[in-house]
Design a protein around this motif. Sequence first.
Motif, PDB file in Angstrom:
ATOM      1  N   LYS A 169       0.836  -1.196   0.000  1.00  0.00           N
ATOM      2  CA  LYS A 169       0.000   0.000   0.000  1.00  0.00           C
ATOM      3  C   LYS A 169       0.874   1.250   0.000  1.00  0.00           C
ATOM      4  CE  LYS A 169      -4.005  -2.176   2.206  1.00  0.00           C
ATOM      5  NZ  LYS A 169      -4.962  -2.170   3.345  1.00  0.00           N
ATOM      6  N   LEU A 170       0.271   2.375  -0.376  1.00  0.00           N
ATOM      7  CA  LEU A 170       1.019   3.627  -0.462  1.00  0.00           C
ATOM      8  C   LEU A 170       1.752   3.911   0.840  1.00  0.00           C
ATOM      9  CD1 LEU A 170      -1.485   5.962  -2.344  1.00  0.00           C
ATOM     10  CD2 LEU A 170       0.823   5.384  -3.112  1.00  0.00           C
ATOM     11  N   ALA A 171       3.004   4.332   0.722  1.00  0.00           N
ATOM     12  CA  ALA A 171       3.822   4.589   1.904  1.00  0.00           C
ATOM     13  C   ALA A 171       4.705   5.799   1.635  1.00  0.00           C
ATOM     14  CB  ALA A 171       4.673   3.375   2.235  1.00  0.00           C
ATOM     15  N   GLY A 172       5.290   6.309   2.709  1.00  0.00           N
ATOM     16  CA  GLY A 172       6.178   7.463   2.582  1.00  0.00           C
ATOM     17  C   GLY A 172       5.637   8.652   3.329  1.00  0.00           C
ATOM     18  N   GLY A 173       5.286   9.695   2.596  1.00  0.00           N
ATOM     19  CA  GLY A 173       4.775  10.903   3.226  1.00  0.00           C
ATOM     20  C   GLY A 173       4.156  11.840   2.216  1.00  0.00           C
ATOM     21  N   ILE A 174       3.677  12.986   2.722  1.00  0.00           N
ATOM     22  CA  ILE A 174       3.119  14.037   1.870  1.00  0.00           C
ATOM     23  C   ILE A 174       3.780  15.346   2.258  1.00  0.00           C
ATOM     24  CG2 ILE A 174       1.061  15.433   1.421  1.00  0.00           C
ATOM     25  CD1 ILE A 174      -0.601  12.898   1.557  1.00  0.00           C
ATOM     26  N   ARG A 175       4.286  16.053   1.270  1.00  0.00           N
ATOM     27  CA  ARG A 175       4.818  17.407   1.454  1.00  0.00           C
ATOM     28  C   ARG A 175       4.099  18.299   0.458  1.00  0.00           C
ATOM     29  NH1 ARG A 175      10.154  17.260   3.585  1.00  0.00           N
ATOM     30  NH2 ARG A 175      10.203  19.530   3.456  1.00  0.00           N
ATOM     31  N   GLY A 176       3.269  19.202   0.978  1.00  0.00           N
ATOM     32  CA  GLY A 176       2.462  20.006   0.073  1.00  0.00           C
ATOM     33  C   GLY A 176       1.479  19.107  -0.653  1.00  0.00           C
ATOM     34  N   TRP A 177       1.452  19.218  -1.999  1.00  0.00           N
ATOM     35  CA  TRP A 177       0.582  18.370  -2.803  1.00  0.00           C
ATOM     36  C   TRP A 177       1.297  17.094  -3.259  1.00  0.00           C
ATOM     37  CZ3 TRP A 177      -4.226  19.967  -2.539  1.00  0.00           C
ATOM     38  CH2 TRP A 177      -4.517  21.337  -2.454  1.00  0.00           C
ATOM     39  N   SER A 178       2.553  16.960  -2.929  1.00  0.00           N
ATOM     40  CA  SER A 178       3.355  15.864  -3.478  1.00  0.00           C
ATOM     41  C   SER A 178       3.568  14.744  -2.466  1.00  0.00           C
ATOM     42  CB  SER A 178       4.729  16.394  -3.928  1.00  0.00           C
ATOM     43  OG  SER A 178       4.581  17.425  -4.880  1.00  0.00           O
ATOM     44  N   GLN A 179       3.690  13.542  -2.990  1.00  0.00           N
ATOM     45  CA  GLN A 179       4.022  12.409  -2.146  1.00  0.00           C
ATOM     46  C   GLN A 179       5.530  12.239  -2.094  1.00  0.00           C
ATOM     47  OE1 GLN A 179       2.119   8.672  -3.145  1.00  0.00           O
ATOM     48  NE2 GLN A 179       3.598   7.515  -1.913  1.00  0.00           N
ATOM     49  N   THR A 180       6.048  11.962  -0.914  1.00  0.00           N
ATOM     50  CA  THR A 180       7.469  11.697  -0.739  1.00  0.00           C
ATOM     51  C   THR A 180       7.687  10.191  -0.625  1.00  0.00           C
ATOM     52  OG1 THR A 180       7.274  11.954   1.662  1.00  0.00           O
ATOM     53  CG2 THR A 180       7.882  13.905   0.387  1.00  0.00           C
ATOM     54  N   PRO A 181       8.872   9.698  -0.994  1.00  0.00           N
ATOM     55  CA  PRO A 181       9.088   8.244  -1.013  1.00  0.00           C
ATOM     56  C   PRO A 181       9.168   7.632   0.378  1.00  0.00           C
ATOM     57  CG  PRO A 181      11.119   9.404  -1.541  1.00  0.00           C
ATOM     58  CD  PRO A 181      10.033  10.440  -1.507  1.00  0.00           C
ATOM     59  N   SER A 182       9.015   6.325   0.419  1.00  0.00           N
ATOM     60  CA  SER A 182       9.117   5.583   1.672  1.00  0.00           C
ATOM     61  C   SER A 182      10.524   5.707   2.242  1.00  0.00           C
ATOM     62  CB  SER A 182       8.789   4.109   1.432  1.00  0.00           C
ATOM     63  OG  SER A 182       9.094   3.325   2.559  1.00  0.00           O
ATOM     64  N   VAL A 183      10.605   5.748   3.565  1.00  0.00           N
ATOM     65  CA  VAL A 183      11.911   5.791   4.232  1.00  0.00           C
ATOM     66  C   VAL A 183      12.266   4.442   4.843  1.00  0.00           C
ATOM     67  CG1 VAL A 183      11.715   8.254   4.739  1.00  0.00           C
ATOM     68  CG2 VAL A 183      10.936   6.586   6.444  1.00  0.00           C
ATOM     69  N   ASP A 184      11.356   3.449   4.716  1.00  0.00           N
ATOM     70  CA  ASP A 184      11.617   2.159   5.356  1.00  0.00           C
ATOM     71  C   ASP A 184      10.910   1.026   4.617  1.00  0.00           C
ATOM     72  OD1 ASP A 184      12.609   0.333   7.216  1.00  0.00           O
ATOM     73  OD2 ASP A 184      10.886   0.564   8.538  1.00  0.00           O
ATOM     74  N   GLY A 185      11.206   0.882   3.329  1.00  0.00           N
ATOM     75  CA  GLY A 185      10.708  -0.267   2.591  1.00  0.00           C
ATOM     76  C   GLY A 185       9.208  -0.440   2.583  1.00  0.00           C
ATOM     77  N   HIS A 186       8.462   0.673   2.560  1.00  0.00           N
ATOM     78  CA  HIS A 186       6.998   0.685   2.506  1.00  0.00           C
ATOM     79  C   HIS A 186       6.321   0.267   3.812  1.00  0.00           C
ATOM     80  CE1 HIS A 186       6.880   1.842  -1.656  1.00  0.00           C
ATOM     81  NE2 HIS A 186       5.555   1.796  -1.645  1.00  0.00           N
ATOM     82  N   PHE A 187       7.071   0.268   4.907  1.00  0.00           N
ATOM     83  CA  PHE A 187       6.457   0.023   6.207  1.00  0.00           C
ATOM     84  C   PHE A 187       6.023   1.332   6.876  1.00  0.00           C
ATOM     85  CE2 PHE A 187       8.849  -3.912   5.629  1.00  0.00           C
ATOM     86  CZ  PHE A 187       7.854  -4.829   5.910  1.00  0.00           C
ATOM     87  N   ASP A 188       6.155   2.438   6.188  1.00  0.00           N
ATOM     88  CA  ASP A 188       5.646   3.728   6.670  1.00  0.00           C
ATOM     89  C   ASP A 188       4.386   4.074   5.873  1.00  0.00           C
ATOM     90  OD1 ASP A 188       7.336   3.810   4.470  1.00  0.00           O
ATOM     91  OD2 ASP A 188       8.148   5.784   4.911  1.00  0.00           O
ATOM     92  N   ARG A 189       3.338   3.304   6.106  1.00  0.00           N
ATOM     93  CA  ARG A 189       2.096   3.359   5.318  1.00  0.00           C
ATOM     94  C   ARG A 189       1.378   4.689   5.499  1.00  0.00           C
ATOM     95  NH1 ARG A 189      -1.285  -1.943   5.626  1.00  0.00           N
ATOM     96  NH2 ARG A 189       0.483  -2.488   4.308  1.00  0.00           N
ATOM     97  N   ILE A 190       0.782   5.201   4.410  1.00  0.00           N
ATOM     98  CA  ILE A 190       0.030   6.454   4.490  1.00  0.00           C
ATOM     99  C   ILE A 190      -1.357   6.346   3.860  1.00  0.00           C
ATOM    100  CG2 ILE A 190       2.103   7.887   4.517  1.00  0.00           C
ATOM    101  CD1 ILE A 190       1.554   8.551   1.557  1.00  0.00           C
ATOM    102  N   SER A 191      -1.730   5.167   3.380  1.00  0.00           N
ATOM    103  CA  SER A 191      -3.016   5.041   2.700  1.00  0.00           C
ATOM    104  C   SER A 191      -3.431   3.581   2.649  1.00  0.00           C
ATOM    105  CB  SER A 191      -2.922   5.597   1.274  1.00  0.00           C
ATOM    106  OG  SER A 191      -4.109   5.358   0.544  1.00  0.00           O
ATOM    107  N   MET A 192      -4.733   3.354   2.469  1.00  0.00           N
ATOM    108  CA  MET A 192      -5.217   2.009   2.207  1.00  0.00           C
ATOM    109  C   MET A 192      -5.176   1.666   0.720  1.00  0.00           C
ATOM    110  SD  MET A 192      -8.404   1.507   4.815  1.00  0.00           S
ATOM    111  CE  MET A 192      -8.313   2.083   6.511  1.00  0.00           C
TER     112      MET A 192
END
Length: 765
Positions: A169-192
Amino acid sequence: MREPVVNESAAEVSADPSESQEEPQEEPQETGETATESPEITFDEQFYPARPKALRPIARRRQFFAARPSLEFDGLNSTYVDWLRNQSMLGDANTMARQLSGQASMWQNSYARPNPRSAVERAPVWFTAYPLSFITKDGQSFLSALGDPELWDAFSQIGIRGLHTGPVKLAGGIRGWSQTPSVDGHFDRISMAIDPAFGTEEEFRQMCEVAVNHGGTIIDDIVPGHTGKGADFRLAEMNFRDYPGIYHMVDIPEEDWHLLPDVPENEDSVNISPETEKALQQAGYIIGRLQRVIFYEPGVKETNWSATKAIIDTTGKKRRWVYLHYFKAGQPSINWLDPTFAGMRLVVGDALHSLLDLGTGALRLDANGFLGVEKSAEEEPGWSEGHPLSEAANQLIGSMIRKVGGFSFQELNLTIDDIKAQSESGPDLSYDFVTRPAYHYALVTGDTEFLRLTLKLAMEIGVDQASLVHALQNHDELTYELLHFAAGHRDDIFELGGEELTGAEVAEKVQDTLRERLTGENGPYNAVFTTNGIACTTVSFIMATLGIKDPDAITAEQEAQVLDAHVLLSMYNALQPGVFALSGWDLTGITALDRETVRELTSQGDTRWINRGAHDLMGTSPDAKTSLAGMARARSLYGPLPEQLKDPASYARRLQKILQVREESGIATSTLLDVPDVSNRGLLVMVNQLADGAVQVTVLNFSDQDIAGSIQSSHLVPGAAVHDLFSGDDVGQVDDLGSFFLELRPFQGTALLLKDPVVEDEAAE
């Protein structure tokens, strides 16, 4: 300005229940379907024939915002706030809950107690995938490749019945309108939502269907301990509704901002120093230092806390927060005991979405041992590991999963005592961190004494081996933290190598030996990973054990030795009660990547990327240099599965025979009775009782020498015939002392069945 991408789905727009009475909701965009129309009939319904299609929960909602969004990313920008709300996990969890609440389908399964043997029966052998390293056909997604019937045909031949996808599932972060990449192999989930990099939700559901058609089960991930810095965290920073309650975060009044460090430009937070941590604790804001700092690195992560920059909330007030993160700064920890229970709602909603919407059969719980945190006495670290709240939260999660017909497992390094406590009410299965470093140590030293010690301790404490997932390599390092010895029982006395050592000394001895033998000049292709273990593949671990210093100069004879040792480790994990798991790195015999190949990824100290080389499991893209995600292709000693299945001497075919013996004899759901002393230090003997009461004995030679010796146990019945389950021959008889004689070549093992002489005589009559 570049317009942000609008992400639409066919599900209805809905907000948190707490929001529904406070402000009107925007109308969904036109899609040719209304929220009241019956959904189109799809293959999903065959997964749940007892549930009417109207009750199939839908998590994803339409996402929308004005045509000209503001550039201000704060709480006063209602357009931005709405955009965040409509992709938040908490919002989706609330939508799921309203569709399931009060339905009879929620009361059809027992859920109070873990049921490990039921889980093992459903999926006794697992393939553990890693999305970033999986090479697919040109233009094929990761999920489409995992749902390929040809792959499942190969799995069926070998004996693999479960597939753990890894986080998709989507992972990483959001900065402004943009998504930022995962920092830990997609274990930093941000969406279903499924990450488009891995495929689509429909491909995920198709994968589940293909697995079921082959008698298999798909295992997904949830992360109860933290999220990424996605929509939920950004709304929490803005102090929006229930969202701050998701996290362990504290609002620091502006008059005390002088206690906080400055946040570097272009960053949204900064890790605080031990001095700042202590000052904030003394000021009464945070509980202070915890029992350990995972991923500790000077100047990068010196504490488990970070401070945000100033953020304008929805009322126009500036706020700065200090938030807890057990792992990396981009993984804010979830608060399981906030009065809103927002974090609990988010995690449970994510689990239900995977099981009931996507169609999985089981879930892995990541970071589930860090769900409680509490202030301790003055000058003492805060209580986090082993906290009762973790047990309570895990019971709730495990119960909810069982309530809807699934099962769960935890991949968490704990003391044996804690594993026993968790097994009574939490997940159905636990990862075997008890004997995993011990069997590595046995191969390195050619001595099974420490392995026998760990197995006996688990038996004494009451851990059922059938409740454990016994695994070869996964995406992580070869873990040797040995928490049972290094932490929980550090002052207890154990006997090892003819010496009486404290638990702390035992851990240090094992760790020092593994570091010396597997890294440095003895294994220059492997690397130490912080204080946790060794970054290596199973093959590169075996190479170092055998004294192979240059993988590029490996001989055919050495490759055969590597294969024999790999098969031995597979036998150890498979020929005992519980789940057996292995990865694509194991199936294809992958070596470690050269560090220069992944220098950018390892620059922050995460050396594990060298053991995550890309591999082509089905041989569909022989010319590919990288995976779809860009991971460099690693060297394969064994080749793809279709080629191996044509060769009876290959790893895949030898593994097939092991799993066939395991399946036909019922070893997976047996009970470990005894781990007897042995006549040769390289021997390991495990005596199991099968479900029908018969006694089965697994015998393994962890040394590079021929072994001939006696196998003795009080559970061996004198006069019983000793039947070899691999050859089909009787190879001996138990004498009056409860023993029999056996010969094994280097790195060889076997599974034996005792035939009761009384039963044999009656059968003859």
